[in-house]
Design a protein around this motif. Structure first.
Motif, mmCIF file in Angstrom:
data_model
loop_
_atom_site.group_PDB
_atom_site.id
_atom_site.type_symbol
_atom_site.label_atom_id
_atom_site.label_comp_id
_atom_site.label_asym_id
_atom_site.label_seq_id
_atom_site.Cartn_x
_atom_site.Cartn_y
_atom_site.Cartn_z
ATOM 1 N N GLY A 55 28.043 0.181 115.266
ATOM 2 C CA GLY A 55 27.086 -0.521 115.637
ATOM 3 C C GLY A 55 26.429 -1.247 117.182
ATOM 4 O O GLY A 55 25.999 -1.261 117.475
ATOM 5 N N ILE A 56 28.126 -1.268 117.841
ATOM 6 C CA ILE A 56 27.987 -2.096 119.070
ATOM 7 C C ILE A 56 27.145 -0.271 120.149
ATOM 8 O O ILE A 56 26.461 -0.932 120.282
ATOM 9 N N LEU A 57 27.320 0.746 119.517
ATOM 10 C CA LEU A 57 26.893 2.061 120.351
ATOM 11 C C LEU A 57 25.613 2.063 120.064
ATOM 12 O O LEU A 57 24.155 1.696 120.818
ATOM 13 N N ILE A 58 24.546 2.105 118.838
ATOM 14 C CA ILE A 58 23.219 2.126 118.833
ATOM 15 C C ILE A 58 22.696 0.900 118.994
ATOM 16 O O ILE A 58 21.671 0.668 119.417
ATOM 17 N N MET A 59 23.176 0.102 119.266
ATOM 18 C CA MET A 59 22.826 -1.581 119.881
ATOM 19 C C MET A 59 21.748 -0.935 121.057
ATOM 20 O O MET A 59 21.588 -1.075 121.865
ATOM 21 N N LEU A 60 23.794 -0.677 122.190
ATOM 22 C CA LEU A 60 23.072 -0.515 123.389
ATOM 23 C C LEU A 60 22.341 0.793 123.715
ATOM 24 O O LEU A 60 21.387 0.811 124.401
ATOM 25 N N GLY A 61 22.621 1.729 122.822
ATOM 26 C CA GLY A 61 20.797 2.413 123.414
ATOM 27 C C GLY A 61 19.956 2.059 123.365
ATOM 28 O O GLY A 61 19.107 3.215 123.738
ATOM 29 N N HIS A 62 19.605 1.318 121.945
ATOM 30 C CA HIS A 62 18.318 0.750 121.546
ATOM 31 C C HIS A 62 18.166 -0.137 122.827
ATOM 32 O O HIS A 62 16.670 -0.133 123.177
ATOM 33 N N ILE A 63 18.725 -0.376 123.898
ATOM 34 C CA ILE A 63 18.774 -1.373 124.275
ATOM 35 C C ILE A 63 18.084 -0.824 125.959
ATOM 36 O O ILE A 63 17.574 -0.959 126.935
ATOM 37 N N LEU A 64 18.886 0.577 126.293
ATOM 38 C CA LEU A 64 19.161 2.026 126.915
ATOM 39 C C LEU A 64 17.380 2.358 126.796
ATOM 40 O O LEU A 64 16.714 1.976 127.822
ATOM 41 N N LEU A 65 16.726 2.372 125.571
ATOM 42 C CA LEU A 65 15.492 2.794 125.421
ATOM 43 C C LEU A 65 14.720 1.770 126.058
ATOM 44 O O LEU A 65 13.284 1.552 126.158
ATOM 45 N N ALA A 66 14.738 0.438 125.834
ATOM 46 C CA ALA A 66 14.191 -0.599 126.064
ATOM 47 C C ALA A 66 13.426 -1.060 127.534
ATOM 48 O O ALA A 66 13.025 -1.694 128.459
#
Length: 497
Positions: free
Chosen positions: A102-113
């Motif tokens: 979950g941490i990695l998925i959230m960080l991935g979406h933050i990068l996309l943002a």
């Protein structure tokens, strides 16, 4: 995991509190709801973000390349589940795997943002692939740990959990899709990150009281000595791969095209090796070996089905954007909204199919026959979507109800094949490979999308009828061949219906 540990886990979980089910099901239902909300919301707008012009907030990547990247991405997501399952089983357990994922998925979406162009796009993809590989297979495993093997609520519990997945998948394209397409792609990706953050908060805040010991035991832990050896090997391999990649890029040998080809080969090669190892293993009995043989045509059928179904986020997403009337009945439709149709139809019709199979009892179709139905309906869904081009040409905008009909037909096929495939996998798996065979089932989706990464680039308005006709026709022909050999496959299943 030993029987005594399983009993300890069940005893530690409050067994009532969520619609008559263990209280921990609430925790996992909403964790997976928010994970799917973030993932499907991101996926609903990602292909548009890649090929839209820079002036429209996109990256301006060539359309055919963007479609291939989406398929490649989907393939890697399903491949990574094998790694996530192994890490949970041997290193840190399923609960920590879900949290780290979950941490990695959230960080991935933050990068996309972050508006960082192609660099942040590909960095986010790597992080989300790793995160989803950790979270997705392991959260389902924890659901199973909440119930004893004799608990009659188990199947119903998984059905409730499955509803959480599809509810998240239904709402996210409507919400994130609207925000991303109407205002700004990066706002949409940011909302996906918020969704995953909410899921993590739910998981952490309720884990202690609701989940007890579920997810905390490492099923087949490595000894400290073996763990050090494994870490050393993983580190060495990672360094070696990094060096080879750097050298290959500098020499011009590693391009997007060669990487695409490599992943496509791995998508076929990995499950092939799985089958060979299971069949030849001395731990596999003669009866189990026969069942492995029966599983092979079902696996191939599954690859064909997912090759069509997964094009909902690539070819049909592009079709919704470029070929569909988006102003209909006084409403402006976002092209991302069409990706809510699949989970919506599943939510509505999954109980109907469950009732139907129960009603038919011993008269219901066999597993190979249900797979045949899945292939016939998936093929028909592609033949339906070529009709607008046949009737009105490839350059006029088509009624959105054609896409609705195509999505409905493929969902009928999915309900014939997907849950049946999960059940058949647990029954046909050799005892020594039970967990790995479930990973193999998910690899059918990885293989399908690895193939799609190669074929989606052939889609253009000029080739539209040929594209849908050939792929849909192959699915129907393969379904008829499967029906022809259904009795032989049943024989090899050795009493499994």
């Amino acid at each position: 995991m030993s029987d005594s540990n399983k009993q300890k886990i069940v005893a530690s979980v409050p067994q009532t509190g969520f619609f008559g089910h263990p209280r921990g099901l609430f925790n996992l239902f909403f964790t997976e709801f928010w994970e799917r909300f973030s993932y499907y919301g991101m996926r609903a707008i990602l292909v548009f973000y890649m090929y839209y012009e820079v002036s429209k907030g996109g990256l301006g990547i060539a359309q055919s390349t963007a479609l291939s990247i989406m398929s490649l991405y989907g393939s890697l997501v399903y491949m990574s589940g094998v790694i996530g399952g192994w890490l949970a089983d041997r290193i840190f357990g399923t609960s920590k795997a879900v949290f780290y994922g979950g941490i990695l998925i959230m960080l991935g979406h933050i990068l996309l943002a972050i508006p960082g162009g192609a660099v942040t796009l590909f960095a986010s993809m790597v992080v989300i692939v790793l995160g989803t590989g950790l979270l997705k297979p392991n959260v389902s495993s924890i659901v199973g740990e909440l119930y004893s093997e004799e608990d009659n609520r188990r199947d119903a519990g998984f059905s409730i959990f499955y509803m959480g997945i599809n509810l998240g998948g239904f709402l996210s394209p409507l919400i994130i899709g609207t925000l991303g397409m109407k205002y700004n792609f990066h706002l949409g990706f940011g909302l996906a990150a918020v969704g995953m953050l909410i899921g993590l908060i739910v998981f952490i805040m309720t884990k202690k009281n609701n989940l007890g010991l579920a997810g905390t035991f490492v099923a087949n832990p490595l000894s400290p000595t073996d763990r050090n050896k494994v870490f050393a090997r993983i580190g060495s391999v990672a360094v070696l791969i990094a060096i080879l990649v750097a050298v290959a890029i500098s020499m011009g040998a590693l391009t997007f095209k060669t990487f695409l080809t490599l992943v496509s080969i791995l998508g076929i090669l990995i499950p092939t090796l799985y089958f060979i190892v299971m069949y030849r293993s001395p731990k596999t009995t003669a009866t189990e070996r026969s069942r492995v043989v029966a599983y092979i045509p079902l696996f191939i059928a599954s690859v064909m089905f997912w090759a069509i179904q997964e094009q909902g986020s690539t070819i049909l997403a592009n079709y919704a954007d470029k070929r569909t009337k988006l102003d209909y009945a006084g409403i402006h439709i976002s092209p991302a909204w069409f990706q809510s149709l699949n989970p919506l139809f599943i939510i509505i019709f999954a109980p109907v199919f469950a009732w139907l199979w129960l009603r038919l009892g011993n008269k219901q179709p066999s597993v190979p026959q249900k797979f045949t139905l899945g292939l016939l309906f998936s093929g028909l869904s592609f033949l339906v979507i070529l009709l607008p081009a046949y009737l009105g040409g490839t350059h006029s905008l088509v009624n959105p109800l054609w896409l609705v009909l195509s999505n409905f037909i493929v969902v009928v096929g999915e309900l014939c094949l997907s849950p049946v495939g999960l059940s058949a996998t647990t029954k046909l798996a050799p005892t020594a490979f039970s967990a790995q065979t479930m990973s193999l089932w998910f690899l059918s989706n990885a293989a399908a999308q690895a193939i799609n990464a190669q074929i989606v680039k052939f889609y253009t308005p000029e080739t539209e009828m040929l594209y849908f006709g050939v792929i849909g026709g192959i699915s129907i022909i393969l379904g008829l061949i499967l029906l022809l050999f259904a009795s032989n496959i049943k024989e090899h299943m050795k009493g499994i219906r």
